[in-house]
Enzyme design. Structure first.
Site, PDB file in Angstrom:
ATOM      1  N   CYS A 143       0.799  -1.230   0.000  1.00 25.23           N
ATOM      2  CA  CYS A 143       0.000   0.000   0.000  1.00 25.23           C
ATOM      3  C   CYS A 143       0.829   1.277   0.000  1.00 25.23           C
ATOM      4  O   CYS A 143       0.630   2.159  -0.833  1.00 25.23           O
ATOM      5  CB  CYS A 143      -0.946   0.002   1.201  1.00 25.23           C
ATOM      6  SG  CYS A 143      -2.141  -1.352   1.199  1.00 25.23           S
TER       7      CYS A 143
ATOM      8  N   HIS B 259      -3.438   6.651   3.236  1.00 29.26           N
ATOM      9  CA  HIS B 259      -2.346   5.867   3.817  1.00 29.26           C
ATOM     10  C   HIS B 259      -1.028   6.637   3.763  1.00 29.26           C
ATOM     11  O   HIS B 259       0.003   6.121   3.306  1.00 29.26           O
ATOM     12  CB  HIS B 259      -2.222   4.510   3.138  1.00 29.26           C
ATOM     13  CG  HIS B 259      -1.680   3.456   4.057  1.00 29.26           C
ATOM     14  ND1 HIS B 259      -1.839   2.114   3.829  1.00 29.26           N
ATOM     15  CD2 HIS B 259      -0.979   3.547   5.224  1.00 29.26           C
ATOM     16  CE1 HIS B 259      -1.273   1.423   4.785  1.00 29.26           C
ATOM     17  NE2 HIS B 259      -0.736   2.265   5.646  1.00 29.26           N
TER      18      HIS B 259
ATOM     19  N   ASP C 201      -3.452  -0.434  -6.298  1.00 28.30           N
ATOM     20  CA  ASP C 201      -2.097  -0.202  -5.815  1.00 28.30           C
ATOM     21  C   ASP C 201      -1.219  -1.452  -5.937  1.00 28.30           C
ATOM     22  O   ASP C 201      -0.002  -1.362  -6.051  1.00 28.30           O
ATOM     23  CB  ASP C 201      -2.090   0.331  -4.380  1.00 28.30           C
ATOM     24  CG  ASP C 201      -2.836  -0.566  -3.401  1.00 28.30           C
ATOM     25  OD1 ASP C 201      -3.485  -1.543  -3.829  1.00 28.30           O
ATOM     26  OD2 ASP C 201      -2.792  -0.270  -2.184  1.00 28.30           O
TER      27      ASP C 201
END
Length: 489
Positions: A52, A103, A305
């Site tokens: 991620c 994130h 991703d």
């Protein structure tokens, strides 16, 4: 005429083969298929650092991992990049908004967006109660949870289903009304942005879904769609470990092991159901765009991703160099036709997540900063003759399986830095990577060439992986490059 609106739809942990337009034997993605029909589907798209955080660094900065400095998964490292996709677009007159997963660190860093409505999913470091009180978590690290608690009860939490956020082998249906699912929430908030946006400006919206990343918790209606499906068995190469002496597969969050067939079947059903759920919600948003009269002036890019191994070669999750983990779906769509793309076509040039930023900046007519390592995909998508890259380099810190890979979309070379083990796959003949050709005498020259190319790629890296000509085995693997991140560490 106003510049085109830009919509970046990103999902988390979706395999590159999970599109029905690619003839997947089970999964159904009618709305994504339609986007491909009004655009170009890139069939050799990869995440160079397939987890991620580093993948999202490439997505937001257009940099390679050598430049953005994230070569493994490590939380709580500040994001201090000079140029990001939203910051450049904001400077070019765009109204920029992110809904869903970022994130980044700090969690509330805008990274150039005018506003972020955030749900990163379950992040362990944000949930440690010795460092954060519950109130601090709800108030500062998430927007979905307070919204959910207002509607479903003050005691609602991300752990209510008993599923771990990394459990790629365990599944059960969502327990609340579908409208309260995180996938629906992303689209609900994105539709609200269409209402609240500045109508005098073009917009850039990042619509970022946490699913199909675990927990595998699709609404029952979508799980039912796959109840009687004939699921394909995972690809298991002749090189894969044939047994599971440590019983790793009985651990729901392991990245390897042989799990019971009935559990794997439920996990496959839930994973595909989450993808179809996202697809239907994308369809909901496309309809809202029609109602707001913005669809025909919006360029749409869809990707993930990284992927999910889902049992291939007895592996799960990501961070590995294999197709299930590193290959991602990638669609560039232009419903209004303003970009003059070769619509309803596919392209097999090898592309990477770092190409997102220059592609969208090119579509917006904005200058591409010198910090960007990626390339605009518009010439490829128009069918123009382009001097394109001949391969990409990917990598990920993964303890004893820390790895580097290079591929041109036809052949793939893999080197495990801690053991020196090598693999070579002919993706044109063996897309499931069943046969390792590294020991095949017919491919000796090819193997040596790829090894030399990787050695040259790693020549001046701080880990000491290479002297420019030879690869050095056993050098400690890192999650970050100090030379790139500098003061951020």
């Amino acid at each position: 005429m106003m510049k085109p609106n830009l919509l970046l739809i990103s999902v988390d942990q979706m395999r590159g083969d999970c599109l029905s337009i690619l003839n997947h034997p089970v999964v159904d993605t009618p709305n994504l298929d339609q986007l491909a029909r009004v655009g170009v589907l890139f069939r050799s798209a990869y995440s160079a650092t397939p987890s991620c955080i580093p993948a999202r660094a490439a997505m937001l900065t257009g940099m390679s991992q050598r430049s953005h400095g994230r070569i493994g998964y490590q939380d709580q490292v500040p994001w201090d990049y000079e140029h990001t996709l939203p910051s450049v677009l904001a400077a070019s007159g765009y109204h920029t908004q992110c809904v869903g997963k970022m994130h980044v660190y700090p969690a509330r860093s805008l990274c150039g967006f005018h506003n972020v409505v955030m749900h990163d999913g379950y992040l362990h470091h944000n949930r440690i109660r010795t460092a954060n009180t519950a109130a601090e978590f709800y108030d500062s690290c998430d927007d979905y949870l307070p919204w959910l608690r207002e509607r479903a009860g003050a005691d609602c939490d991300l752990l209510d289903l008993g599923l771990d956020c990394n459990a790629s082998t365990v599944a059960r249906p969502w327990h609340l009304p579908e409208a309260l699912h995180p996938t629906n929430w992303v689209v609900t908030q994105s539709i609200d942005f269409l209402r609240r946006r500045d109508p005098r400006k073009p917009f850039f919206l990042s619509m970022s879904f946490v699913r199909p990343h675990p927990p595998f918790d699709p609404p029952q209606a979508f799980l039912d769609m796959y109840a009687d499906a004939d699921f394909p068995s995972p690809a298991v190469g002749t090189w894969a470990q044939a047994d599971d002496p440590d019983r790793c597969g009985l651990n729901p969050i392991t990245n390897k092991g042989i799990v019971p067939r009935h559990r794997l079947k439920r996990a496959q059903a839930a994973y595909y159901a989450l993808i179809t759920h996202i697809d239907h919600q994308i369809g909901r948003f496309l309809q809202a765009m029609l109602e707001h009269d913005v669809l025909r002036n919006t360029v749409i890019l869809f990707t993930s991703d990284h992927g999910e191994m889902l049992g291939d070669h007895h592996f799960f999750r990501k961070a590995l160099p294999y197709e299930g983990s590193a290959k991602v779906p990638f669609i560039l769509a232009d419903p209004g036709g303003s970009l003059r793309l070769n619509r309803n076509t596919t392209n097999d040039q090898v592309v990477e997540i770092r190409d997102i930023m220059p592609t969208l900046l090119d579509a917006a007519g904005a200058a591409i900063p010198e910090t960007v390592d990626g390339q605009s995909l518009l010439p490829l998508a128009r069918g123009e003759r382009v001097d394109w890259r001949n391969a990409i380099h990917g990598e990920h810190e993964c303890k004893d399986m820390s790895n580097h890979y290079m591929t041109d979309g036809v052949l793939k070379y893999i080197w495990f830095s801690q053991s020196g083990r090598e693999q070579l796959f002919d993706l044109s003949q063996d897309p499931q990577e069943l046969i390792n050709l590294a020991d095949d005498e017919r491919y000796r020259t090819s193997l040596e060439n790829w090894r030399e190319r990787l050695a040259a790629q790693l020549a001046d890296r701080e880990e000491g992986y290479s002297d420019g000509k030879r690869l050095n085995v056993g050098r400690p693997a890192q999650t970050l490059l100090k030379q790139a991140l500098g003061a951020s560490l």
